[in-house]
Design a protein around this motif. Sequence first.
Motif, PDB file in Angstrom:
ATOM      1  N   ARG A  97      -5.397  -0.364   1.371  1.00  0.00           N
ATOM      2  CA  ARG A  97      -5.587  -0.217   2.820  1.00  0.00           C
ATOM      3  C   ARG A  97      -6.342   1.057   3.170  1.00  0.00           C
ATOM      4  O   ARG A  97      -7.050   1.125   4.161  1.00  0.00           O
ATOM      5  CB  ARG A  97      -4.209  -0.224   3.474  1.00  0.00           C
ATOM      6  CG  ARG A  97      -4.240  -0.187   4.959  1.00  0.00           C
ATOM      7  CD  ARG A  97      -2.886   0.058   5.617  1.00  0.00           C
ATOM      8  NE  ARG A  97      -1.777  -0.711   5.087  1.00  0.00           N
ATOM      9  CZ  ARG A  97      -0.686  -0.152   4.529  1.00  0.00           C
ATOM     10  NH1 ARG A  97      -0.587   1.152   4.424  1.00  0.00           N
ATOM     11  NH2 ARG A  97       0.297  -0.895   4.098  1.00  0.00           N
TER      12      ARG A  97
ATOM     13  N   LYS B 221      -3.710   3.318  -2.148  1.00  0.00           N
ATOM     14  CA  LYS B 221      -3.441   2.030  -1.517  1.00  0.00           C
ATOM     15  C   LYS B 221      -4.767   1.401  -1.089  1.00  0.00           C
ATOM     16  O   LYS B 221      -5.658   2.080  -0.586  1.00  0.00           O
ATOM     17  CB  LYS B 221      -2.566   2.240  -0.271  1.00  0.00           C
ATOM     18  CG  LYS B 221      -1.102   2.546  -0.572  1.00  0.00           C
ATOM     19  CD  LYS B 221      -0.253   1.326  -0.267  1.00  0.00           C
ATOM     20  CE  LYS B 221       1.166   1.419  -0.810  1.00  0.00           C
ATOM     21  NZ  LYS B 221       2.046   2.301  -0.077  1.00  0.00           N
TER      22      LYS B 221
ATOM     23  N   LYS C  44      -1.402  -1.026  -4.425  1.00  0.00           N
ATOM     24  CA  LYS C  44      -2.221   0.053  -4.955  1.00  0.00           C
ATOM     25  C   LYS C  44      -3.327  -0.579  -5.810  1.00  0.00           C
ATOM     26  O   LYS C  44      -3.155  -1.703  -6.300  1.00  0.00           O
ATOM     27  CB  LYS C  44      -1.375   0.978  -5.837  1.00  0.00           C
ATOM     28  CG  LYS C  44      -0.372   1.777  -5.052  1.00  0.00           C
ATOM     29  CD  LYS C  44       0.479   2.587  -5.992  1.00  0.00           C
ATOM     30  CE  LYS C  44       1.476   3.399  -5.170  1.00  0.00           C
ATOM     31  NZ  LYS C  44       2.586   3.876  -5.988  1.00  0.00           N
TER      32      LYS C  44
ATOM     33  N   GLY D   6      -3.826  -5.255   1.283  1.00  0.00           N
ATOM     34  CA  GLY D   6      -3.837  -3.852   1.685  1.00  0.00           C
ATOM     35  C   GLY D   6      -2.634  -3.051   1.237  1.00  0.00           C
ATOM     36  O   GLY D   6      -2.719  -1.837   1.066  1.00  0.00           O
ATOM     37  N   ARG D   7      -1.497  -3.725   1.043  1.00  0.00           N
ATOM     38  CA  ARG D   7      -0.285  -2.974   0.717  1.00  0.00           C
ATOM     39  C   ARG D   7      -0.216  -2.566  -0.741  1.00  0.00           C
ATOM     40  O   ARG D   7       0.559  -1.708  -1.123  1.00  0.00           O
ATOM     41  CB  ARG D   7       0.952  -3.801   1.079  1.00  0.00           C
ATOM     42  CG  ARG D   7       1.182  -3.875   2.597  1.00  0.00           C
ATOM     43  CD  ARG D   7       2.482  -4.577   2.876  1.00  0.00           C
ATOM     44  NE  ARG D   7       2.537  -5.832   2.106  1.00  0.00           N
ATOM     45  CZ  ARG D   7       3.646  -6.546   1.934  1.00  0.00           C
ATOM     46  NH1 ARG D   7       4.786  -6.132   2.438  1.00  0.00           N
ATOM     47  NH2 ARG D   7       3.611  -7.670   1.245  1.00  0.00           N
TER      48      ARG D   7
END
Lengths: 304, 139
Positions: free
Chosen positions: A130, A128, A94, A91-92
């Motif tokens: 996320r 991102k 890009k 998730g962190r």
Amino acid sequence: MTPILEFTNISRSYKRGVPVLDGVSFSVVPGEVLGLLGRNGAGKTTLLRIAMGMLYPQGGTVRVFGLSPTDEPVAVKKRVGYVAEDQILPGRLKIAELIDFHRYLFAQWNDALERQLLDRFGLNPSSKIRQLSKGEARQVALLCAVCHRPELLILDEPAGGLDPVARREFLETSIQLLNREGTSILFSSHHMPDVERIGGRVILLDKGKVRLDRELDELREEVCMAILPRASAADASAIEKIPGCLGVRLVLDGWHAVFNDSPEVVRRKLREKLRVHEVRCVSLPLEELFIELVGRDRKEVALA
Amino acid sequence: MDLFVNPSGELSLYRQIMRQITDAIAGGRLKPGDKLASHRELSEQLVIAPLTVKKAYDELEALGFIETQRGRGTFVCASLPRTNPANQHDQLREAARRLLSQAYLAGLRFSDVEKLLKNADRELTGPAVKSTPGEKVKA
């Protein structure tokens, strides 16, 4: 044609004495689109993970391009694309960073295809992971699975949780890859209209075994269901033992019996074996066929 | 020409494609020598497996409706297959009888059936196919 994927007598259990897969054999030939069906827990994901070399079969062999995916994982993964049922993406990162990582892994990464897919899905590489919707995350996973131009694409429940538009875009992309790159596709799905749309052949897993392995067109044209009054047979086995019978289910006051025959042949067999005349025979869409073959008897149950 | 498929329809997908192409030939919307979409184009337009399109084309070719010219594509045959007219006549008379009996059972009159036939003729020969729900694409 030499199969590109071949399961031979695969068995696997997670708990001793409770097989999830119990002697599963089938193969995929180049250019084929094969839909893998089965109830939850029927072993679809287990089988696909075995093809990817992520799980060992406890019995039998699997060969991908003639190689063992556990003995030669790199050689196999170079030529296969895989999207897991619940693909967990970091998730962190890009999108661009995740793509860079994949590009680094695969020498044959195709930048033009990557750009086309980013464009088609309307993905911004600097977003991102996320922050993506479920559909977008799946599109990123598909992009990462196909830009090295795999010869075999393995999709575990590609439609899971996607809206109809996202699902259709996912299918469109898969079909284009099939056409442009000659990619074969093995996908598991609960979404029968999707299977009917892009599938050529279907495999139905039930109780650890291959219950059905047929071309979709044949299923539509050569399989039908007879609806019989309950009194016409003492029990299900009386119908099951008629040659060509694929499955029998008790539904309220009647038997639903699926046969691997045309309606005329089924009527003749039922006349000869059970002395039943005037039988109603219907052809079944895939969803109904699925329910008839792996569904339970249906009795009158009043809900409290 | 417009083609559409409905995966949950009565007929299998390749038969849906076959029927729509023969309908278009019958109605004159596809003429001898017209070029058809390639397997690849049609499979991407309809979002179906290319082998399904191939199967439909192979069957139509075996029946003598279309022909593949290597390297050029697939075309409607210059001379279309004709079945035995006497045979055909019996089948059509039977089909007409069935149509009328169904219509009369539904409470329609002969003039209603005439209207139905005129509409069907427009659909078959008209420029645009009136589609039942499903995908509609240019092919």
